[in-house]
Design an enzyme around this catalytic site. Structure first.
Site, PDB file in Angstrom:
ATOM      1  N   ILE B  11     104.928   0.558  94.054  1.00 52.25           N
ATOM      2  CA  ILE B  11     106.183  -0.001  94.569  1.00 52.25           C
ATOM      3  C   ILE B  11     107.263   1.048  94.751  1.00 52.25           C
ATOM      4  O   ILE B  11     108.213   0.847  95.474  1.00 52.25           O
ATOM      5  CB  ILE B  11     106.718  -1.194  93.738  1.00 52.25           C
ATOM      6  N   GLN B  13     107.771   5.529  94.854  1.00 51.79           N
ATOM      7  CA  GLN B  13     107.375   6.894  94.574  1.00 51.79           C
ATOM      8  C   GLN B  13     108.650   7.703  94.458  1.00 51.79           C
ATOM      9  O   GLN B  13     109.239   8.109  95.445  1.00 51.79           O
ATOM     10  CB  GLN B  13     106.495   7.407  95.715  1.00 51.79           C
ATOM     11  N   GLY B  14     109.087   7.899  93.231  1.00 55.74           N
ATOM     12  CA  GLY B  14     110.328   8.632  93.019  1.00 55.74           C
ATOM     13  C   GLY B  14     110.059  10.106  92.838  1.00 55.74           C
ATOM     14  O   GLY B  14     108.912  10.556  92.922  1.00 55.74           O
ATOM     15  N   ALA B  15     111.116  10.846  92.585  1.00 54.57           N
ATOM     16  CA  ALA B  15     110.968  12.280  92.405  1.00 54.57           C
ATOM     17  C   ALA B  15     110.144  12.579  91.163  1.00 54.57           C
ATOM     18  O   ALA B  15     109.350  13.508  91.123  1.00 54.57           O
ATOM     19  CB  ALA B  15     112.338  12.926  92.282  1.00 54.57           C
ATOM     20  N   GLU B  16     110.320  11.735  90.159  1.00 51.26           N
ATOM     21  CA  GLU B  16     109.699  12.040  88.884  1.00 51.26           C
ATOM     22  C   GLU B  16     108.526  11.122  88.557  1.00 51.26           C
ATOM     23  O   GLU B  16     107.579  11.544  87.904  1.00 51.26           O
ATOM     24  CB  GLU B  16     110.754  11.915  87.779  1.00 51.26           C
ATOM     25  N   LYS B  34     104.846   2.782  84.826  1.00 51.78           N
ATOM     26  CA  LYS B  34     105.624   3.935  85.266  1.00 51.78           C
ATOM     27  C   LYS B  34     104.844   5.177  84.894  1.00 51.78           C
ATOM     28  O   LYS B  34     104.619   5.446  83.714  1.00 51.78           O
ATOM     29  CB  LYS B  34     106.994   3.915  84.579  1.00 51.78           C
ATOM     30  N   ASP B 134     121.829   6.697  84.520  1.00 53.62           N
ATOM     31  CA  ASP B 134     121.601   6.559  85.963  1.00 53.62           C
ATOM     32  C   ASP B 134     121.919   5.125  86.385  1.00 53.62           C
ATOM     33  O   ASP B 134     121.088   4.411  86.931  1.00 53.62           O
ATOM     34  CB  ASP B 134     120.136   6.910  86.283  1.00 53.62           C
TER      35      ASP B 134
HETATM   36  N1  LIG Z   1     110.163  -3.770  84.584  1.00 58.52           N
HETATM   37  C1  LIG Z   1     110.231  -3.909  85.904  1.00 58.52           C
HETATM   38  N2  LIG Z   1     109.888  -5.071  86.493  1.00 58.52           N
HETATM   39  C2  LIG Z   1     109.931  -5.195  87.837  1.00 58.52           C
HETATM   40  N3  LIG Z   1     110.298  -4.215  88.675  1.00 58.52           N
HETATM   41  C3  LIG Z   1     110.664  -3.042  88.162  1.00 58.52           C
HETATM   42  C4  LIG Z   1     110.658  -2.813  86.754  1.00 58.52           C
HETATM   43  N4  LIG Z   1     111.033  -1.541  86.517  1.00 58.52           N
HETATM   44  C5  LIG Z   1     111.270  -1.003  87.718  1.00 58.52           C
HETATM   45  N5  LIG Z   1     111.052  -1.885  88.717  1.00 58.52           N
HETATM   46  C6  LIG Z   1     111.186  -1.632  90.159  1.00 58.52           C
HETATM   47  O1  LIG Z   1     110.690  -0.316  90.431  1.00 58.52           O
HETATM   48  C7  LIG Z   1     111.729   0.519  90.926  1.00 58.52           C
HETATM   49  C8  LIG Z   1     111.621   1.931  90.359  1.00 58.52           C
HETATM   50  O2  LIG Z   1     111.611   1.898  88.947  1.00 58.52           O
HETATM   51  P1  LIG Z   1     112.529   2.872  88.095  1.00 58.52           P
HETATM   52  O3  LIG Z   1     112.228   2.645  86.655  1.00 58.52           O
HETATM   53  O4  LIG Z   1     113.942   2.680  88.520  1.00 58.52           O
HETATM   54  O5  LIG Z   1     111.975   4.299  88.516  1.00 58.52           O
HETATM   55  P2  LIG Z   1     112.707   5.555  89.163  1.00 58.52           P
HETATM   56  O6  LIG Z   1     113.016   6.463  88.027  1.00 58.52           O
HETATM   57  O7  LIG Z   1     111.704   6.138  90.104  1.00 58.52           O
HETATM   58  O8  LIG Z   1     113.956   5.071  89.846  1.00 58.52           O
HETATM   59  C9  LIG Z   1     113.015  -0.187  90.527  1.00 58.52           C
HETATM   60  O9  LIG Z   1     114.078   0.124  91.378  1.00 58.52           O
HETATM   61  C10 LIG Z   1     112.616  -1.645  90.597  1.00 58.52           C
HETATM   62  O10 LIG Z   1     112.661  -2.139  91.920  1.00 58.52           O
HETATM   63 MG   LIG Z   2     115.442   3.806  89.381  1.00 55.81          MG
END
Ligand SMILES: Nc1ncnc2c1ncn2[C@@H]1O[C@H](COP(=O)(O)OP(=O)(O)O)[C@@H](O)[C@H]1O
Ligand SMILES: [Mg+2]
Lengths: 186, 237
Positions: B11, B13-16, B34, B134
């Protein structure tokens, strides 16, 4: 057959989890002696079911232990079965973990878990037969309501340092799991 | 060896990190994975240490928040060597999307209510000396239903728009007003950039924040400084 066999996510298919549940157990001290004596026929996780709050609770412990085994992380205890008991603990005190979560002299309700692995394959039928012969008690289905019926909330409260819980809820279940996770990450 | 691989749907693909929707334990339990993959350009030992550190830090903060009753996803399982965290799947949308919809449909009262909750949640975090690190509008989710229990009575219950904080990957423990003020500043910038009409909205967040704990006033004071510095920096280009 009331034995419950489960395939956990992300665990190789050759590893199956067999679970049999008993209540009104009369020979807990005999079973415990087999464990202490290292009797190879009794390589099980014998868990005091009064400490277990839901089916997921025990499955999380099983998953943690089997995962450790598979990624070759050093087990803290003798084998994957004792590691399941240890995995239930909220802290790193192994002796305390066995005393609280493992079978004790007075255990009345018992969860028996057996892992079948490629090295030691064992079928559900074999496990059930051996346990039916060895455990003096009433076999039960392994499901949410049979687990809930045996939960001793005073004991759970002591084991996980939680106050005032009297029944299973999302919060309680996740709180318990959270404590297990914290132990695993130190 | 064949494994019962839980299906994964990427869902983000972030930098990290790579973020997937998947399941944990059984196919019936939805989860978020994650994964912080190896960085081939980093020294392997350093890489492993950093990955582990970040996984553990995020896990500890999430667990601490839950213990304090701050709504965050529950952690299900961590394999820090592989850089994996499995956590509770939050079924909802980001506060940014939810606000868009509410504003478009003129649901003013719900908006106010949501802003108030937002302020209270951040206050609770800061009151306990946790800094998010963040705090953007994509790292705050709003859910309207909640699965009760992992397996135990796994039924859906409706909840009134509940604010859930996610992504504590950059979070830390801090008693510094400065760090807390920066959280608010980041949130403010995020609100203003996605919802330009949001100046009043963010005021509602701050009002709720200020009324929620003793140290809030001092943080608000700091926020004024942080804003000033931010403005200077953007003037300098
Ligand atoms: N526990 C969760 N349940 C449902 N969706 C999630 C959850 N955690 C993250 N997401 C979705 O995945 C995206 C990226 O997760 P996130 O933890 O913010 O990673 P990043 O560090 O790449 O931003 C979030 O913006 C959200 O849409
Ligand atoms: Mg995030």
């Amino acid at each position: 057959m009331a034995i419950h066999t489960i395939q956990l996510q992300n665990i190789p298919v050759a590893h199956e989890v067999h679970i049999v549940s008993f209540k009104d157990v009369e020979n807990a001290s005999f079973l415990r002696e087999q464990l202490l004596g290292g009797n190879a026929e009794f390589e099980y996780a014998f868990v005091d079911a009064s400490t277990i709050v839901s089916t997921a609770h025990i499955l999380v412990a099983v998953h943690q232990a089997v995962h450790k085994l598979l990624v070759n992380e050093k087990l803290r205890t003798r084998n994957v079965h004792s590691e399941i008991v240890f995995s239930l603990s909220p802290n790193n005190n192994i002796t305390e973990a066995f005393r609280r979560f493992g079978i004790g002299e007075n255990t009345k309700s018992l969860l028996c878990v057996k892992i079948s692995s490629p090295e030691k394959t064992i079928s559900a039928a074999e496990v059930e037969k051996h346990l039916m012969e060895s455990v003096k008690g009433t076999q039960m289905e392994f499901n949410e309501s049979t687990i809930a019926a045996e939960t001793d909330w005073a004991n759970v409260g002591k084991c996980y340092k939680m106050k005032g819980c009297k029944e299973i809820s999302k919060e309680v279940e996740l709180e318990v799991l959270g404590k297990m996770v914290m132990r695993s990450v130190g | 060896m064949a494994a019962t691989e839980a299906p994964r749907e990427l869902i983000k693909q972030g930098a990290e990190a790579l973020v997937y929707k998947t399941t944990y334990l059984l196919p019936t339990i939805p989860a978020l994975l994650k994964h912080r993959p190896r960085k081939p350009y980093r020294h392997p030992t350093l890489d492993l240490r950093l990955t582990k550190h970040r996984c553990l830090s995020e896990t500890r903060l999430l667990t601490r928040c839950r213990g304090l009753g701050i709504p965050v996803p529950a952690v299900y399982f961590v394999d820090e060597a592989r850089g994996e965290i499995y956590m509770e799947w939050i079924s909802g949308r980001s506060i940014r999307e939810v606000l868009d919809a509410m504003i478009a449909e003129g649901r003013k009262e719900e908006v106010n209510d949501l802003m108030k909750k937002m302020g209270q949640v951040v206050a609770k975090l800061h009151q306990n000396d946790i800094v998010h690190g963040d705090l953007t509008t994509s790292n705050v989710m709003v859910r309207g239903e909640r699965k009760s229990g992992l397996l135990a009575g796994a039924t859906m219950e409706k909840v009134d728009a509940e604010v859930v904080l996610i992504d504590l990957g950059l979070g830390m423990m801090s008693t510094q007003e400065e760090d807390k003020a920066v959280d608010l500043y980041v949130l403010e910038r995020a609100f203003l950039s996605t919802h330009p009409q949001a100046e009043d909205l963010f005021q509602d967040v701050l009002t709720a924040y200020e009324g929620s704990f003793k140290g809030a006033k001092a943080v608000m004071k700091r926020l004024a400084d942080v804003r000033m510095r931010g403005r200077k920096r953007s003037m300098l280009g």
